[in-house]
Design a protein around this motif. Structure first.
Motif, PDB file in Angstrom:
ATOM      1  N   HIS A 229      15.953  27.183  74.008  1.00  0.00           N
ATOM      2  CA  HIS A 229      16.167  26.005  73.157  1.00  0.00           C
ATOM      3  C   HIS A 229      17.402  25.222  73.589  1.00  0.00           C
ATOM      4  O   HIS A 229      17.398  23.988  73.644  1.00  0.00           O
ATOM      5  CB  HIS A 229      16.301  26.453  71.697  1.00  0.00           C
ATOM      6  CG  HIS A 229      16.705  25.344  70.778  1.00  0.00           C
ATOM      7  ND1 HIS A 229      17.819  25.420  69.967  1.00  0.00           N
ATOM      8  CD2 HIS A 229      16.157  24.130  70.547  1.00  0.00           C
ATOM      9  CE1 HIS A 229      17.927  24.296  69.282  1.00  0.00           C
ATOM     10  NE2 HIS A 229      16.937  23.499  69.610  1.00  0.00           N
ATOM     11  N   ALA A 230      18.498  25.907  73.908  1.00  0.00           N
ATOM     12  CA  ALA A 230      19.735  25.222  74.299  1.00  0.00           C
ATOM     13  C   ALA A 230      19.541  24.430  75.580  1.00  0.00           C
ATOM     14  O   ALA A 230      20.115  23.344  75.744  1.00  0.00           O
ATOM     15  CB  ALA A 230      20.862  26.242  74.479  1.00  0.00           C
ATOM     16  N   GLU A 233      17.634  21.245  74.693  1.00  0.00           N
ATOM     17  CA  GLU A 233      18.539  20.343  73.986  1.00  0.00           C
ATOM     18  C   GLU A 233      19.440  19.603  74.978  1.00  0.00           C
ATOM     19  O   GLU A 233      19.614  18.381  74.892  1.00  0.00           O
ATOM     20  CB  GLU A 233      19.412  21.145  73.002  1.00  0.00           C
ATOM     21  CG  GLU A 233      18.693  21.600  71.754  1.00  0.00           C
ATOM     22  CD  GLU A 233      18.791  20.571  70.639  1.00  0.00           C
ATOM     23  OE1 GLU A 233      19.298  19.469  70.888  1.00  0.00           O
ATOM     24  OE2 GLU A 233      18.350  20.886  69.511  1.00  0.00           O
ATOM     25  N   CYS A 294      24.079  20.182  70.771  1.00  0.00           N
ATOM     26  CA  CYS A 294      24.115  21.011  71.977  1.00  0.00           C
ATOM     27  C   CYS A 294      25.185  22.109  71.853  1.00  0.00           C
ATOM     28  O   CYS A 294      24.975  23.241  72.295  1.00  0.00           O
ATOM     29  CB  CYS A 294      24.399  20.146  73.200  1.00  0.00           C
ATOM     30  SG  CYS A 294      23.020  19.082  73.686  1.00  0.00           S
ATOM     31  N   ASN A 296      26.213  23.570  69.118  1.00  0.00           N
ATOM     32  CA  ASN A 296      25.712  24.604  68.204  1.00  0.00           C
ATOM     33  C   ASN A 296      24.654  25.469  68.877  1.00  0.00           C
ATOM     34  O   ASN A 296      24.674  26.700  68.759  1.00  0.00           O
ATOM     35  CB  ASN A 296      25.141  23.957  66.940  1.00  0.00           C
ATOM     36  CG  ASN A 296      26.208  23.247  66.125  1.00  0.00           C
ATOM     37  OD1 ASN A 296      27.390  23.589  66.190  1.00  0.00           O
ATOM     38  ND2 ASN A 296      25.812  22.251  65.354  1.00  0.00           N
ATOM     39  N   SER A 297      23.732  24.833  69.598  1.00  0.00           N
ATOM     40  CA  SER A 297      22.671  25.609  70.248  1.00  0.00           C
ATOM     41  C   SER A 297      23.230  26.476  71.368  1.00  0.00           C
ATOM     42  O   SER A 297      22.728  27.577  71.619  1.00  0.00           O
ATOM     43  CB  SER A 297      21.583  24.668  70.781  1.00  0.00           C
ATOM     44  OG  SER A 297      22.112  23.782  71.754  1.00  0.00           O
ATOM     45  N   LEU A 298      24.273  26.006  72.074  1.00  0.00           N
ATOM     46  CA  LEU A 298      24.884  26.808  73.131  1.00  0.00           C
ATOM     47  C   LEU A 298      25.602  28.027  72.562  1.00  0.00           C
ATOM     48  O   LEU A 298      25.588  29.107  73.166  1.00  0.00           O
ATOM     49  CB  LEU A 298      25.860  25.944  73.939  1.00  0.00           C
ATOM     50  CG  LEU A 298      25.225  24.998  74.954  1.00  0.00           C
ATOM     51  CD1 LEU A 298      26.261  24.004  75.489  1.00  0.00           C
ATOM     52  CD2 LEU A 298      24.592  25.765  76.106  1.00  0.00           C
ATOM     53  N   HIS A 301      22.942  30.438  71.815  1.00  0.00           N
ATOM     54  CA  HIS A 301      22.441  30.991  73.079  1.00  0.00           C
ATOM     55  C   HIS A 301      23.414  32.011  73.661  1.00  0.00           C
ATOM     56  O   HIS A 301      22.998  33.016  74.251  1.00  0.00           O
ATOM     57  CB  HIS A 301      22.206  29.855  74.080  1.00  0.00           C
ATOM     58  CG  HIS A 301      21.699  30.304  75.410  1.00  0.00           C
ATOM     59  ND1 HIS A 301      20.386  30.687  75.623  1.00  0.00           N
ATOM     60  CD2 HIS A 301      22.328  30.459  76.609  1.00  0.00           C
ATOM     61  CE1 HIS A 301      20.227  31.034  76.884  1.00  0.00           C
ATOM     62  NE2 HIS A 301      21.390  30.910  77.506  1.00  0.00           N
TER      63      HIS A 301
END
Length: 427
Positions: A229-230, A233, A294, A296-298, A301
């Motif tokens: 997902h990251a 994004e 990005c 937050n997703s990183l 991850h």
């Protein structure tokens, strides 16, 4: 009485055996000559010229050095094929990336050598090059390269598939030939580059279908549950290239300040497999701001990768990459493409290339009125002309908005006051 020249002076002007000879011609130019390795494991005498003694000597030294490394040095009286081998393996190899060198070699092996290889370099004419390129455009490549004879298809059974090269490939082959002949001109092997006199039609740029804003939102919603997902994004919100995403290291990210430094790329090469290289151009090296989504997703991850590291135990390969397989090794670009297509199908979206996510980023930014200079810096283009050329198209909605705006201005009532006239400045 004449004074004898000192012995040391005489020795300093004496060239060693194998270094060749050099002298100044009547026209003022300097000529150097020496024996070098030629195709067929033979020796031949070559001559080079320069405006100064140093220029001529430098050119001859380079040829002798290449000869000593076992590289045949082609000259004007050699064939086009022999010169292309010398240029590709003795000259171009030093300033081309491995994948580019491989593509050049394929163009020479598949097209240039069969079409022009037997001709003498010095006798190559503009007409020869033009006829060769016309043949590439009009001839079935299965028949030209005898593929049909091996597979018993196409012309071998009387049903030609009529498979011709695309205009982009013809232009690429022409560019390789121009580069090789340009080097021959610089080395004074040829008086002019005959390939430059042949004009090829500019191929139409490949049309891409970027995601609309609604499609992009649908794609991100579907990708929310994906292990990568990251990555998706980052691709859609920053426009990073596939190789730049896969070559990203944790040390390149500053999640506290929300920035990323882009200076590496993952490439699949023939000799080394998956390897990390510097970005192709200096303009591609850049520092970009990361959107909050990005960041937050990183972080999520990163926690996920820690779990994979613990699960793999001693089998984990610690290379510092942000996006890896469950064993810590680099992700294969081909595998990423297949995963991306499955994700598009799952989201109910049309099939596009992974690179079209980058085009989607730029197009959506343009639609939001973001300045072209900002988009150029974000994408890492060398010149703003590249950005303007790639995204010269204006989507239908923007065209309609512009036309409606003009219609509003022209459709004002007769009583509507006009703008005050602009005073002309007389100098």
């Amino acid at each position: 009485m004449t004074t004898a020249r000192p012995a040391s002076s005489r020795r300093s002007r004496t060239r060693a055996n194998g270094d060749g000879t050099i002298y100044q011609r009547k026209d003022g130019r300097w000529e150097a000559a020496g024996y070098v390795l030629a195709p067929g494991n033979t020796r031949k005498r070559v001559r080079v010229y320069g405006a100064t003694r140093k220029d001529a000597m430098t050119k001859l030294t380079e040829k002798i050095a290449a000869s000593n490394r076992g590289l045949p040095v082609a000259a004007a009286d050699s064939t086009v094929s022999a010169y292309l081998v010398y240029w590709l393996d003795g000259v171009a190899v030093h300033h081309l990336r491995e994948n580019t060198h491989t593509r050049y070699g394929a163009a020479i092996r598949l097209h240039l050598n069969p079409g022009l290889g037997v001709k003498k370099l010095a006798r190559l004419t503009t007409r020869d090059v033009r006829a060769f390129l016309d043949g590439l455009r009009t001839t079935c490549q299965c028949c030209t390269q005898n593929r049909d004879a091996v597979r018993r298809t196409c012309c071998a059974i009387g049903q030609c598939c009529d498979k011709r090269l695309s205009p982009l490939t013809v232009t690429y082959v022409h560019a390789v030939l121009k580069s090789a002949l340009e080097h021959a001109v610089r080395e004074d092997e040829l008086p002019r580059n005959v390939a430059r006199n042949v004009k090829t039609t500019t191929p139409r740029p490949q049309r891409f279908q970027p995601l609309t804003a609604a499609e992009a939102r649908q794609f991100l919603r579907t990708a929310a549950d994906d292990l990568l997902h990251a990555l998706y994004e980052l691709a859609l919100r920053t426009g990073l290239r596939k190789g730049e995403l896969l070559g990203l290291h944790w040390e390149d990210l500053d999640l506290d300040s929300g920035t990323a430094t882009i200076h590496r790329s993952l490439q699949c090469t023939r000799t080394q497999g998956l390897t990390i290289l510097n970005t192709k151009t200096l303009a591609s090296e850049r520092r970009i701001a990361l959107p909050t989504e990005c960041i937050n997703s990183l972080k999520i991850h990163q926690e996920q990768q820690r779990g994979e590291r613990q699960a793999a135990g001693p089998g984990w390969t610690d290379n510092g990459l942000v996006f890896t397989n469950p064993k810590g090794r680099p992700l294969d670009p081909g595998n990423l493409t297949r995963r991306f297509r499955r994700l598009l199908h799952k989201a109910g979206l049309r099939t596009i290339r992974f690179h079209d996510l980058r085009h989607s980023t730029a197009t959506l930014l343009l639609e939001q009125g973001v300045d072209l200079v900002v988009i150029k810096e974000l994408l890492g283009h060398a010149h703003i002309g590249v950005t303007a050329g790639v995204y010269a198209h204006v989507r239908l909605r923007l065209q309609r908005h512009a036309i409606d705006t003009l219609g509003t201005a022209l459709g004002q009532g007769a009583d509507a006051p006009d703008d005050p006239p602009t005073a002309a400045v007389v100098r």
